[in-house]
Design a protein around this motif. Structure first.
Motif, short mmCIF file in Angstrom:
data_model
loop_
_atom_site.label_atom_id
_atom_site.label_comp_id
_atom_site.label_asym_id
_atom_site.label_seq_id
_atom_site.Cartn_x
_atom_site.Cartn_y
_atom_site.Cartn_z
N PRO A 43 0.80 -1.08 -0.05
CA PRO A 43 0.06 -0.07 0.04
C PRO A 43 0.84 1.17 0.07
N GLY A 44 0.43 2.12 -0.61
CA GLY A 44 1.22 3.65 -1.08
C GLY A 44 2.25 3.57 -2.04
N GLU A 47 0.23 2.03 -6.01
CA GLU A 47 -0.68 2.85 -6.82
C GLU A 47 0.17 3.68 -7.84
N HIS A 48 1.52 3.61 -7.62
CA HIS A 48 2.47 4.40 -8.57
C HIS A 48 2.92 3.45 -9.68
N LEU A 49 2.92 2.23 -9.66
CA LEU A 49 3.48 1.33 -10.67
C LEU A 49 2.71 1.33 -11.97
N ALA A 50 3.36 0.90 -12.87
CA ALA A 50 2.62 0.57 -14.19
C ALA A 50 1.93 -0.63 -14.37
N THR A 51 0.75 -0.51 -15.12
CA THR A 51 -0.05 -1.95 -15.11
C THR A 51 -0.62 -1.95 -16.35
N GLN A 52 -1.00 -3.04 -17.09
CA GLN A 52 -1.59 -3.39 -18.12
C GLN A 52 -3.21 -3.85 -17.85
N GLU A 54 -7.09 -3.84 -17.55
CA GLU A 54 -8.03 -2.98 -18.37
C GLU A 54 -8.50 -2.26 -17.40
N ASP A 55 -8.83 -2.49 -15.88
CA ASP A 55 -9.35 -1.74 -14.88
C ASP A 55 -8.45 -0.71 -14.25
N GLY A 56 -7.22 -0.68 -14.80
CA GLY A 56 -6.24 0.10 -14.26
C GLY A 56 -5.68 -0.03 -12.81
N ASN A 57 -6.19 -0.96 -12.11
CA ASN A 57 -5.72 -1.39 -10.94
C ASN A 57 -4.20 -2.19 -10.84
N SER A 58 -3.22 -1.17 -10.28
CA SER A 58 -1.87 -1.37 -10.52
C SER A 58 -1.54 -1.95 -9.25
N CYS A 59 -2.38 -2.42 -8.34
CA CYS A 59 -2.20 -3.18 -7.07
C CYS A 59 -2.24 -4.70 -7.41
#
Length: 306
Positions: A43-44, A47-52, A54-59
């Motif tokens: 946590p914390g 949220e700043h990591l890149a992700t692929q 579709e929902d954009g949830n980087s966690c």
């Protein structure tokens, strides 16, 4: 059923695993193994990591990361099919998890990938796996003592392991070889080891390659009268080792340890009769220190002969 067996095995070895986790090598390896999972779920930070996704949830893991982790699980399962000790099972998990972490970090951020790779290099250079330090009945040879010991008494059969400390296979086999020495060592059947990673001349003299590509480490050789009778693994015409599993059952069967031990006990009896005759003829000299290690209940030869 397989899951229940695995859980029971884990619980049986839990005290041993707990003892390992107290060692720096295993502590560092554990955290390096789960490093990507920790960063992806922290946590914390996540949220700043890149992700692929579709929902954009980087966690949460994206589909490619899950694919890599599933492939890692398959590789570890395949490699562990040939593992013979718990150390090998855990070592395979650590090794291939680090490889997967390198790929995942480079895919996530090249800076994180370079940082993790640098940590892996530093770890390999500074932190070594703990060596086996348990009871054993083994004579450690140097380049100057091996020939003399093997040829000292033609009646003595030697089983010698050629190893290198940097080899994970040698480290895994150490406890198996030590257990065999405790069970079968006697005056006529002796166990020895020589570090050919340190004594390069010995590796050339006894034709045991230290190259990782040759896969000849460890090599176990049976000597009688100073002559080589057999070795495992065998080596093909290209200098590569023929695949062979170094477990206790294979060692006992291939080297006929039970039969050798029975013959060696006869040698012990004959020596005892001769010593008794000498004691009767020379009562003033009743001490005999030629073979202080005939009783395997009290291991004595566990230090390296430098």
């Amino acid at each position: 059923m397989g899951l229940i067996t695995g859980v029971c095995t884990f619980l049986y070895h839990l005290p041993q695993i707990y003892k390992w986790l107290l060692k720096p090598y295993y502590i560092a390896s554990f955290f390096m193994t789960i490093a990507f999972v920790l960063i992806r779920k922290a946590p914390g930070l996540c949220e700043h990591l890149a992700t692929q996704r579709e929902d954009g949830n980087s966690c949460d893991f994206d589909w490619r990361e899950l694919e890599i982790l599933m492939f890692l699980s398959a590789i570890v399962m395949m490699k562990n099919r040939r593992a013979i000790t718990l150390e090998q099972h855990i070592g395979n998990v650590f090794l291939f998890s680090k490889v997967a972490n390198v790929i995942l970090f480079f895919r996530l951020d090249i800076r994180l990938g370079i940082l993790y790779l640098a940590l892996c290099v530093a770890f390999v250079m500074t932190c070594k796996a703990p060596l086996y330090m348990g009871p054993e009945y083994i004579k450690y040879f140097s380049d100057k003592t091996i020939d003399e010991e093997l040829q000292r008494d033609s009646r003595v059969t030697w089983i010698v392991e050629f190893y290198a400390n940097w080899s994970s296979d040698c480290q895994s086999f150490a406890s198996v070889f030590a257990d065999l020495s405790l069970k079968y060592n006697c005056a006529g059947l002796r166990f020895g080891k020589v570090d050919i990673g340190r004594y390069g001349e010995v590796s050339q003299r006894y034709r045991v390659s230290t190259s990782p590509l040759a896969k000849q480490l460890p090599s176990v050789v049976l000597f009688q009268g100073g002559r080589e009778i057999m070795r495992r693994p065998m080596v093909d015409t290209k200098g590569r080792a023929v695949s062979w599993t170094f477990n206790e059952e294979n060692m006992i069967r291939e080297f006929n340890l039970n039969e050798l031990f029975q013959k060696s006990k006869k040698l012990n009896k004959s020596r005892g009769m001769k010593e008794e005759e000498q004691d009767n003829s020379q009562p003033e000299d009743g001490s005999n220190e030629l073979y202080p290690d005939d009783n395997p209940e009290h291991p004595a030869e566990s230090k390296k002969d430098q």
